[in-house]
Motif scaffolding. Structure first.
Motif, PDB file in Angstrom:
ATOM      1  N   UNK A  21       0.812  -1.213   0.000  1.00  0.00           N
ATOM      2  CA  UNK A  21       0.000   0.000   0.000  1.00  0.00           C
ATOM      3  C   UNK A  21       0.854   1.276   0.000  1.00  0.00           C
ATOM      4  N   UNK A  22       2.151   1.127   0.252  1.00  0.00           N
ATOM      5  CA  UNK A  22       3.035   2.284   0.400  1.00  0.00           C
ATOM      6  C   UNK A  22       3.061   3.189  -0.839  1.00  0.00           C
ATOM      7  N   UNK A  23       3.225   2.655  -2.055  1.00  0.00           N
ATOM      8  CA  UNK A  23       3.249   3.530  -3.242  1.00  0.00           C
ATOM      9  C   UNK A  23       1.975   4.355  -3.388  1.00  0.00           C
ATOM     10  N   UNK A  27       1.739   8.443  -3.251  1.00  0.00           N
ATOM     11  CA  UNK A  27       1.092   9.202  -4.318  1.00  0.00           C
ATOM     12  C   UNK A  27       0.069  10.166  -3.730  1.00  0.00           C
ATOM     13  N   UNK A  28      -0.753   9.675  -2.795  1.00  0.00           N
ATOM     14  CA  UNK A  28      -1.770  10.529  -2.169  1.00  0.00           C
ATOM     15  C   UNK A  28      -1.127  11.692  -1.428  1.00  0.00           C
ATOM     16  N   UNK A  29      -0.059  11.407  -0.696  1.00  0.00           N
ATOM     17  CA  UNK A  29       0.620  12.451   0.068  1.00  0.00           C
ATOM     18  C   UNK A  29       1.165  13.518  -0.878  1.00  0.00           C
ATOM     19  N   UNK A  30       1.772  13.083  -1.992  1.00  0.00           N
ATOM     20  CA  UNK A  30       2.317  14.035  -2.960  1.00  0.00           C
ATOM     21  C   UNK A  30       1.219  14.920  -3.527  1.00  0.00           C
ATOM     22  N   UNK A  31       0.089  14.300  -3.870  1.00  0.00           N
ATOM     23  CA  UNK A  31      -1.025  15.073  -4.428  1.00  0.00           C
ATOM     24  C   UNK A  31      -1.557  16.074  -3.408  1.00  0.00           C
ATOM     25  N   UNK A  32      -1.643  15.650  -2.147  1.00  0.00           N
ATOM     26  CA  UNK A  32      -2.116  16.550  -1.096  1.00  0.00           C
ATOM     27  C   UNK A  32      -1.154  17.709  -0.915  1.00  0.00           C
ATOM     28  N   UNK A  33       0.155  17.418  -0.977  1.00  0.00           N
ATOM     29  CA  UNK A  33       1.157  18.467  -0.825  1.00  0.00           C
ATOM     30  C   UNK A  33       1.039  19.466  -1.975  1.00  0.00           C
ATOM     31  N   UNK A  34       0.869  18.960  -3.193  1.00  0.00           N
ATOM     32  CA  UNK A  34       0.708  19.833  -4.353  1.00  0.00           C
ATOM     33  C   UNK A  34      -0.534  20.697  -4.182  1.00  0.00           C
ATOM     34  N   UNK A  35      -1.616  20.069  -3.726  1.00  0.00           N
ATOM     35  CA  UNK A  35      -2.881  20.788  -3.528  1.00  0.00           C
ATOM     36  C   UNK A  35      -2.717  21.888  -2.500  1.00  0.00           C
TER      37      UNK A  35
END
Length: 41
Positions: A21-23, A27-35
């Motif tokens: 589940x790590x990848x 991915x979710x964390x990166x998207x949240x950071x971008x947001x």
């Protein structure tokens, strides 16, 4: 510390699920950071 075979198998499978589940999590964390960066600027 001595752990039984069953405990070892249990830990192994939990670890496997976590790493599978790590990848997705990354991915979710990166998207949240971008947001959040877009939201702040």
């Amino acid at each position: 510390m001595k752990i039984s075979f069953l405990q070892f198998i249990f830990i192994f499978f939990v670890g496997l699920l976590f790493f599978a589940d790590l990848p997705k999590l990354a991915k979710n964390v990166r998207e949240k950071m971008r947001g959040s960066k877009k939201f702040n600027s």
